[in-house]
Design a protein around this motif. Structure first.
Motif, PDB file in Angstrom:
ATOM      1  N   ARG A 124     -11.045   8.062   1.238  1.00 10.61           N
ATOM      2  CA  ARG A 124     -10.975   6.647   1.609  1.00 10.61           C
ATOM      3  C   ARG A 124      -9.885   6.009   0.761  1.00 10.61           C
ATOM      4  O   ARG A 124      -9.653   6.400  -0.380  1.00 10.61           O
ATOM      5  N   ARG A 125      -9.226   5.003   1.328  1.00 11.37           N
ATOM      6  CA  ARG A 125      -8.199   4.276   0.572  1.00 11.37           C
ATOM      7  C   ARG A 125      -8.367   2.795   0.829  1.00 11.37           C
ATOM      8  O   ARG A 125      -8.333   2.347   1.970  1.00 11.37           O
ATOM      9  N   ARG A 126      -8.582   2.041  -0.260  1.00 12.04           N
ATOM     10  CA  ARG A 126      -8.714   0.582  -0.149  1.00 12.04           C
ATOM     11  C   ARG A 126      -7.807  -0.041  -1.204  1.00 12.04           C
ATOM     12  O   ARG A 126      -7.629   0.491  -2.301  1.00 12.04           O
ATOM     13  N   GLY A 130       0.782  -1.234   0.000  1.00 13.27           N
ATOM     14  CA  GLY A 130       0.000   0.000   0.000  1.00 13.27           C
ATOM     15  C   GLY A 130       0.811   1.282   0.000  1.00 13.27           C
ATOM     16  O   GLY A 130       0.273   2.349   0.292  1.00 13.27           O
ATOM     17  N   ASP A 144      -0.162   5.036   9.687  1.00 17.94           N
ATOM     18  CA  ASP A 144      -1.605   4.814   9.523  1.00 17.94           C
ATOM     19  C   ASP A 144      -1.816   4.028   8.228  1.00 17.94           C
ATOM     20  O   ASP A 144      -2.101   4.613   7.181  1.00 17.94           O
ATOM     21  N   ASP A 146       2.005  -7.220   5.073  1.00 19.32           N
ATOM     22  CA  ASP A 146       1.842  -6.467   6.308  1.00 19.32           C
ATOM     23  C   ASP A 146       3.165  -5.774   6.623  1.00 19.32           C
ATOM     24  O   ASP A 146       4.099  -6.393   7.145  1.00 19.32           O
ATOM     25  N   PRO A 193      -3.249   1.759   5.145  1.00 17.64           N
ATOM     26  CA  PRO A 193      -4.557   1.738   4.486  1.00 17.64           C
ATOM     27  C   PRO A 193      -5.237   0.385   4.650  1.00 17.64           C
ATOM     28  O   PRO A 193      -4.605  -0.588   5.091  1.00 17.64           O
ATOM     29  N   GLU A 194      -6.503   0.326   4.266  1.00 20.57           N
ATOM     30  CA  GLU A 194      -7.229  -0.949   4.314  1.00 20.57           C
ATOM     31  C   GLU A 194      -6.774  -1.834   3.150  1.00 20.57           C
ATOM     32  O   GLU A 194      -6.868  -1.440   1.983  1.00 20.57           O
ATOM     33  N   LEU A 195      -6.275  -3.022   3.480  1.00 19.56           N
ATOM     34  CA  LEU A 195      -5.845  -3.956   2.438  1.00 19.56           C
ATOM     35  C   LEU A 195      -6.724  -5.196   2.498  1.00 19.56           C
ATOM     36  O   LEU A 195      -6.838  -5.834   3.554  1.00 19.56           O
ATOM     37  N   ILE A 196      -7.348  -5.530   1.382  1.00 20.52           N
ATOM     38  CA  ILE A 196      -8.276  -6.658   1.320  1.00 20.52           C
ATOM     39  C   ILE A 196      -7.564  -7.792   0.588  1.00 20.52           C
ATOM     40  O   ILE A 196      -6.998  -7.581  -0.493  1.00 20.52           O
TER      41      ILE A 196
END
Ligand SMILES: C[S@@+](CC[C@H](N)C(=O)[O-])C[C@H]1O[C@@H](n2cnc3c(N)ncnc32)[C@H](O)[C@@H]1O
Length: 310
Positions: free
Chosen positions: A158-160, A107, A203, A168, A205-208
């Motif tokens: 927003r950040r995805r 990310g 901070d 990680d 970001p959201e990682l899917i």
């Protein structure tokens, strides 16, 4: 391996080595990147020099390297690519962005609004950051980014990101895995990576986790009111088969508008058959489909910006 005399030399030494064929029977095009990544990982973890006698290091750690080659993907999360992407984000001309990155790795290019950027026509990014969190990106501008573009401001709401194997960056293994894919003799890239990692860790970001071709339709049904959703990718769609890439394009075509798309093109999409770099395209549906806006080095080290009129 353009730009890395060390890796070019090591590749020449290893090319004909029978043990390499035994360790990686799949023989994919990215095998040299993965093998050199494995050696660099060992260098970082054990603080040793694997480059003087790579044959000996490979023979010594044969099982570990075989496992690395079988299970690890190329995770070159190159933050300098953000320098090539920023004008594309600004060219969308909207003040609020909802980011969705395909194949973000850890990310680093999802937090681009926390970096500073320098171009001939001006600079962009936060002024007031602590020294340890300051990352300033600049590069070789072959066709200039207009000063007017750099005066625009933009807020990321927003950040995805969706990745088969999100890394990680908070863990030592994750950080080492990312760093090992930065070529070991490219000191400026290694230093940029360390700085970007520090920024990311504050901070993340959201990682899917998942395959973005499968997940994109549902992710695109979830939007933030009052923001433009931008799907973007660098150096990732080149890993898709032609059929899967066509499915991705179908998902983009079926999604509700407005929608933006920023992407480094695959070889089979290039207009100019450029070697030594990517073509960068931007779409802003429904106004305009994918349009070539720039060319850039594979690692974002140079940029030839043309804008929508390219
Ligand atoms: C070479 S890395 C590039 C990382 C990042 N985009 C950059 O430019 O720095 C490619 C990334 O794409 C991811 N990837 C490849 N195919 C994917 C797929 N079908 N779905 C999700 N992620 C994928 C890989 O796991 C890897 O993290």
């Amino acid at each position: 391996m353009t730009g890395s005399p060390l890796y070019a030399a090591v590749c020449r030494r290893l090319a004909a080595l029978p043990i390499v064929a035994e360790l990686a029977p799949d023989d994919r095009w990215d095998l040299p990147l993965r093998l050199l990544g494995a050696l660099h990982y060992i260098a970082l973890a054990e603080e040793l020099d694997p480059w003087t006698s790579p044959e000996a290091v490979i023979a010594d750690r044969r099982d570990w390297i075989a496992e690395f080659l079988a299970t690890r993907r190329v995770q070159t999360n190159e933050v300098q690519r953000a320098w090539a992407l920023l004008p594309a984000f600004l060219s969308l001309g909207v003040p609020r962005l909802d980011l969705l990155e395909l194949g973000p790795s850890a990310g680093l290019n999802l937090v681009w609004d926390r970096y500073r950027f320098r171009y001939r026509g001006g600079s962009f990014g936060p002024e007031d950051v602590a020294l340890e969190l300051a990352l300033e990106l600049e590069g070789e501008e072959r066709a200039p980014v207009p000063a007017e573009l750099l005066k625009r401001s933009v807020e990321v709401v927003r950040r995805r990101g969706v990745d088969l194997e999100p890394v990680d960056a908070a863990t030592d293994d994750g950080a080492r895995l990312l760093k090992c894919f930065v070529w070991a003799d490219q000191r400026d890239r290694l230093e940029r990576f360390d700085r970007a990692l520090a920024v990311l860790r504050v901070d993340p970001p959201e990682l899917i986790a998942g395959d973005y071709v499968d997940l994109l339709p549902s992710l695109l049904r979830d939007r933030v009111d009052g923001a433009l959703t931008v799907v973007y990718q660098t150096a990732s769609t080149q890993y898709l088969s032609t059929d899967r890439y066509a499915e991705l394009q179908d998902a983009l075509a079926a999604a509700s508008r407005p929608l933006a798309w920023i992407s480094t093109r695959r070889n089979d999409e290039e207009e100019a058959g450029l070697s030594g770099g990517y073509e960068l395209e931007v779409a802003l549906w429904p106004e305009r489909g994918p349009t070539l806006v720039a060319r850039t080095g594979y690692h974002g080290q140079w940029l030839e910006w043309h804008g929508v009129g390219a």
